[in-house]
Design a protein around this motif. Structure first.
Motif, short mmCIF file in Angstrom:
data_model
loop_
_atom_site.label_atom_id
_atom_site.label_comp_id
_atom_site.label_asym_id
_atom_site.label_seq_id
_atom_site.Cartn_x
_atom_site.Cartn_y
_atom_site.Cartn_z
N THR A 66 0.82 -1.20 0.00
CA THR A 66 0.00 0.00 0.00
C THR A 66 0.86 1.25 0.00
OG1 THR A 66 -0.10 0.01 2.41
CG2 THR A 66 -1.86 -1.14 1.24
N ASP A 69 -0.41 6.29 3.81
CA ASP A 69 -1.72 6.90 4.02
C ASP A 69 -1.52 8.38 4.36
OD1 ASP A 69 -4.22 7.71 4.76
OD2 ASP A 69 -4.56 6.14 6.22
N GLY A 375 -4.95 0.31 -2.30
CA GLY A 375 -4.60 -0.17 -0.98
C GLY A 375 -4.84 0.84 0.12
N TRP A 376 -4.49 2.11 -0.11
CA TRP A 376 -4.68 3.08 0.97
C TRP A 376 -6.06 3.72 0.94
CZ3 TRP A 376 -6.10 8.10 1.08
CH2 TRP A 376 -5.90 8.89 -0.08
N GLY A 378 -8.83 2.15 0.36
CA GLY A 378 -9.65 1.21 1.11
C GLY A 378 -11.13 1.33 0.79
N ASP A 379 -11.95 1.50 1.83
CA ASP A 379 -13.41 1.54 1.65
C ASP A 379 -13.94 2.91 1.26
OD1 ASP A 379 -13.55 -1.14 2.37
OD2 ASP A 379 -13.81 -0.70 4.50
#
Length: 396
Positions: A66, A69, A375-376, A378-379
């Motif tokens: 990832t 973030d 990857g970072w 995410g949702d």
């Protein structure tokens, strides 16, 4: 006759990769370093700030790894440390800039626009029957209430100061007639004047509804000196470039642009599209970085830093990548050129499409970068505020 230095398109792309922190070896460790490198991060679409930062943070990582973030360090810089500031700047646009640069942006650009906004606000209030004394009284009440509250949204502040909810009709008799409140216009003016500042949003990092807090006005400085300093910063990040590029990016008049270029000692150079300007210590070739890819968000500073983009964007790709107002959507880059676009689908997948041929190595690198981005994120689901034809198709 002295021959002007010539800087070709390849060298311009090399400078972009290195100075915009897009080549892996040149990526940054902190959001503050990112903002400093690009001068200003576009913030009209809140997600752009985070996506642009993520693309420039940390070393390159392989497939399945990832990206760093950016959300916690960016939010800390904006809302706790105050090292980054969200403010109106060039072309009336909302940006995130280093706190140390904010007074320069204010003096060079925002103050003049704020004066126009103040005149328009006064005229708007007068149409509703409210005079200057009434406005001044409401502003003082609003600032005092906000100071007591610490932070508040516009709606919350309207509850504390009911006179901010007074409504006035605009564009009466026209198809786009609407009603605006005193508070909506007042907060915009006070924000542009620097009396209040945007703080943490309501909701996630993709939200555009921010709380407000009182703010000490920026120290005053001569506009010409601030324009000179901002021009030097812009040339260091986006140069060499033309005077028209600078005029477009800042929104200044041509006389202001010429004065600022002279003031910062900019040197005329030959570019493929005519006369350009570079800083006097930026005339030597810059070594090529290693091959690089990037998935940049809508309104990213790299493509939005200059008006003329032929040296990294083929004209035939423009219709797919821009909306009707000239806002660029998400873009795919390979070695300094835009080669396609990307979008996030409803299931979170990062879908991308090439608009021209690239080799297998580029495709593999793009697959890895798309996985890195997913990857970072995410949702979280990100939809650009300004939709472009290619982004709409890919997101579907």
């Amino acid at each position: 006759m002295t021959t002007r230095p010539r800087i070709d398109d390849h060298q311009r792309r090399t400078r972009l990769a290195v100075r915009q922190l897009l080549a892996p070896a040149h990526r940054a460790a902190t959001p503050e370093q990112v903002a400093d490198a690009v001068v200003a991060l576009h913030a009209t679409d809140p997600a752009t700030v985070f996506l642009s930062t993520a693309a420039r943070l940390g070393p390159a990582q392989g497939p399945g790894r990832t990206a760093p973030d950016p959300v916690p360090p960016l939010e800390r810089a904006l809302y706790e440390d105050g090292t980054l500031v969200r403010m109106h700047g060039m072309r009336h646009t909302l940006f995130v800039v280093p706190a140390a640069l904010a007074p320069v942006v204010q003096a060079s650009t925002t103050s003049k626009v704020a004066e126009r906004e103040r005149r328009g606000f006064t005229a708007f209030a007068a149409e509703g029957g409210f005079d200057q004394d009434w406005l001044t009284d409401v502003e003082h009440e609003a600032l005092a209430a906000l100071d007591r509250a610490g932070e508040a949204t516009g709606a919350q502040l309207g509850s504390l100061v009911p006179r901010m909810r007074e409504e006035i009709a605009v564009a009466v008799g026209k198809p786009y007639q609407a009603v605006q409140t005193i508070g909506t216009r007042m907060l915009r003016v006070l924000g542009m004047e620097g009396s209040i500042i945007r703080r943490r949003p309501v909701g996630s990092w993709t939200s555009g509804q921010h709380r407000w807090a009182t703010h000490r006005p920026y120290p005053q400085q001569p506009a010409a000196a601030a324009q000179r300093d901002l021009t030097a910063r812009w040339l260091a990040a986006y140069g060499p470039a033309t005077a028209e590029d600078l005029r477009w990016w800042t929104g200044w008049g041509l006389r202001e642009v010429r004065t600022a270029l002279t003031g910062c000692g900019a040197v005329p150079v030959d570019l493929s599209d005519g006369e350009g300007f570079a800083l006097p210590d930026d005339l030597e070739p810059v070594p090529d970085p290693e091959p690089w890819v990037a998935l940049l968000p809508a309104l990213d500073p790299a493509p939005m830093g200059t008006r003329y983009r032929h040296w990294f964007l083929p004209d035939e790709h423009r219709a797919e990548l821009f909306d009707r107002s000239g806002n660029i959507g998400p873009t795919v880059w390979w070695n300094g050129r835009i080669v396609g676009g990307w979008a996030q689908r409803a299931d979170g997948e990062i879908a991308w499409q090439l608009l021209g041929p690239v080799d297998r190595a580029a495709r593999d690198a793009l697959e890895a970068e798309a996985e890195r981005l997913r990857g970072w994120i995410g949702d979280t689901r990100v939809t650009p505020r300004f939709r472009t034809p290619l982004e709409r198709r890919l997101s579907a």
